[in-house]
Design a protein around this motif. Structure first.
Motif, short mmCIF file in Angstrom:
data_model
loop_
_atom_site.label_atom_id
_atom_site.label_comp_id
_atom_site.label_asym_id
_atom_site.label_seq_id
_atom_site.Cartn_x
_atom_site.Cartn_y
_atom_site.Cartn_z
N MET A 1 0.83 -1.21 0.00
CA MET A 1 0.00 0.00 0.00
C MET A 1 0.87 1.25 0.00
SD MET A 1 -2.76 -1.47 2.75
CE MET A 1 -3.42 0.10 3.22
N ALA A 2 1.94 1.25 0.78
CA ALA A 2 2.85 2.39 0.83
C ALA A 2 3.55 2.57 -0.51
CB ALA A 2 3.87 2.21 1.95
N PHE A 3 3.96 1.47 -1.12
CA PHE A 3 4.57 1.52 -2.45
C PHE A 3 3.61 2.17 -3.45
CE2 PHE A 3 4.64 -0.66 -6.58
CZ PHE A 3 5.90 -0.31 -7.05
N ALA A 4 2.36 1.71 -3.45
CA ALA A 4 1.37 2.25 -4.38
C ALA A 4 1.13 3.74 -4.13
CB ALA A 4 0.05 1.48 -4.25
N GLY A 5 0.97 4.11 -2.87
CA GLY A 5 0.74 5.52 -2.55
C GLY A 5 1.90 6.40 -2.97
N ALA A 6 3.12 5.95 -2.71
CA ALA A 6 4.30 6.75 -3.06
C ALA A 6 4.44 6.89 -4.57
CB ALA A 6 5.55 6.12 -2.46
N ARG A 7 4.20 5.83 -5.31
CA ARG A 7 4.30 5.91 -6.78
C ARG A 7 3.29 6.90 -7.34
NH1 ARG A 7 7.29 2.46 -10.00
NH2 ARG A 7 5.85 2.82 -11.72
N VAL A 8 2.08 6.83 -6.85
CA VAL A 8 1.02 7.69 -7.38
C VAL A 8 1.20 9.14 -6.91
CG1 VAL A 8 -1.47 8.12 -7.26
CG2 VAL A 8 -0.61 5.86 -7.80
N ALA A 9 1.74 9.33 -5.72
CA ALA A 9 1.95 10.69 -5.21
C ALA A 9 2.90 11.47 -6.11
CB ALA A 9 2.50 10.65 -3.79
N LEU A 10 3.78 10.78 -6.82
CA LEU A 10 4.74 11.44 -7.72
C LEU A 10 4.20 11.65 -9.12
CD1 LEU A 10 7.95 9.51 -6.61
CD2 LEU A 10 7.42 11.92 -6.18
N ALA A 11 3.03 11.10 -9.39
CA ALA A 11 2.48 11.14 -10.75
C ALA A 11 1.51 12.31 -10.91
CB ALA A 11 1.76 9.83 -11.05
N PRO A 12 1.37 12.80 -12.14
CA PRO A 12 0.35 13.84 -12.38
C PRO A 12 -1.05 13.24 -12.34
CG PRO A 12 1.47 13.23 -14.43
CD PRO A 12 2.16 12.48 -13.32
N ASP A 13 -2.02 14.09 -12.16
CA ASP A 13 -3.44 13.68 -12.15
C ASP A 13 -3.70 12.57 -11.13
OD1 ASP A 13 -4.04 15.51 -14.20
OD2 ASP A 13 -3.42 14.06 -15.73
N ASN A 14 -3.20 12.75 -9.93
CA ASN A 14 -3.28 11.73 -8.90
C ASN A 14 -4.34 12.00 -7.83
OD1 ASN A 14 -2.22 13.81 -7.42
ND2 ASN A 14 -0.23 12.85 -7.07
N GLY A 15 -5.09 13.08 -7.98
CA GLY A 15 -6.01 13.50 -6.92
C GLY A 15 -7.03 12.46 -6.51
N LEU A 16 -7.71 11.86 -7.47
CA LEU A 16 -8.74 10.86 -7.15
C LEU A 16 -8.11 9.62 -6.51
CD1 LEU A 16 -11.76 10.25 -7.28
CD2 LEU A 16 -11.35 9.20 -9.52
N ALA A 17 -7.00 9.18 -7.04
CA ALA A 17 -6.34 7.99 -6.49
C ALA A 17 -5.90 8.24 -5.05
CB ALA A 17 -5.14 7.60 -7.35
N LEU A 18 -5.36 9.41 -4.77
CA LEU A 18 -4.92 9.71 -3.40
C LEU A 18 -6.11 9.90 -2.46
CD1 LEU A 18 -1.84 12.01 -4.05
CD2 LEU A 18 -1.87 9.60 -3.34
N ALA A 19 -7.21 10.42 -2.98
CA ALA A 19 -8.41 10.55 -2.15
C ALA A 19 -8.94 9.17 -1.76
CB ALA A 19 -9.49 11.35 -2.90
N PHE A 20 -8.97 8.24 -2.71
CA PHE A 20 -9.40 6.89 -2.39
C PHE A 20 -8.40 6.19 -1.47
CE2 PHE A 20 -12.38 6.91 -6.13
CZ PHE A 20 -13.52 6.66 -5.39
N TRP A 21 -7.11 6.48 -1.64
CA TRP A 21 -6.10 5.90 -0.75
C TRP A 21 -6.38 6.35 0.68
CZ3 TRP A 21 -2.55 6.05 2.99
CH2 TRP A 21 -1.62 5.01 3.05
#
Length: 154
Positions: free
Chosen positions: A55-75
């Protein structure tokens, strides 16, 4: 930068996991009638440590990506619901309410998986084992509830 974000997400995961120490299963849970397919006690810390790392791996990868708002909100939603289940089920001993929380958690994890996948396929894949584990947890919670209909919370 990835490793700093990974550690931040991992701290969030272990903070959620700390509820297991605050509300351990104890004698109440051990006394419940559980199905034969209930995982042995040693599986839970191994599974959760592995899942929190993913889960931490997924969150960190997405946090560095553009257009990540929805994914981080669901995280954030799934980790909040993850944190809630243990106090509800083990702390309050509310099996039915625990099932409601797990149902919401399953939906949040599934939505998070899809949102992560849309941003970064590796991040989405990292959530597949988590969705499987929450599915097993949901089935176990339901089975324990059905097998112990007369158990009243203390």
């Amino acid at each position: 930068m990835f490793w700093i974000l990974f550690l931040i997400f991992l701290l969030a995961c272990f903070a959620a996991g700390a509820t297991g120490g605050m509300f351990p299963p104890g004698d109440w849970y051990r006394s419940l009638d559980k199905p034969r397919w209930t995982p042995p006690d040693w599986v839970f810390p191994v599974a959760w440590t592995t899942l929190y790392l993913l889960m931490a791996f997924a969150g960190a990868r997405v946090a560095l990506a553009p257009d990540n708002g929805l994914a981080l909100a669901f995280w954030a939603l799934q980790i909040a619901l993850n944190t809630l289940w243990t106090p509800v089920f083990f702390g309050l001993r509310r099996m039915r309410a625990g099932l409601v929380v797990l149902s919401a958690l399953w939906l949040a994890v599934a939505a998070c998986l899809v949102a992560l996948w849309q941003v970064d396929a590796w991040a989405g894949l990292a959530f597949v084992p988590y969705l499987c584990w929450v599915s097993v947890a949901w089935a176990l919670n339901l089975s324990v509830l059905r097998r112990n209909p007369d158990v009243v919370p203390v």
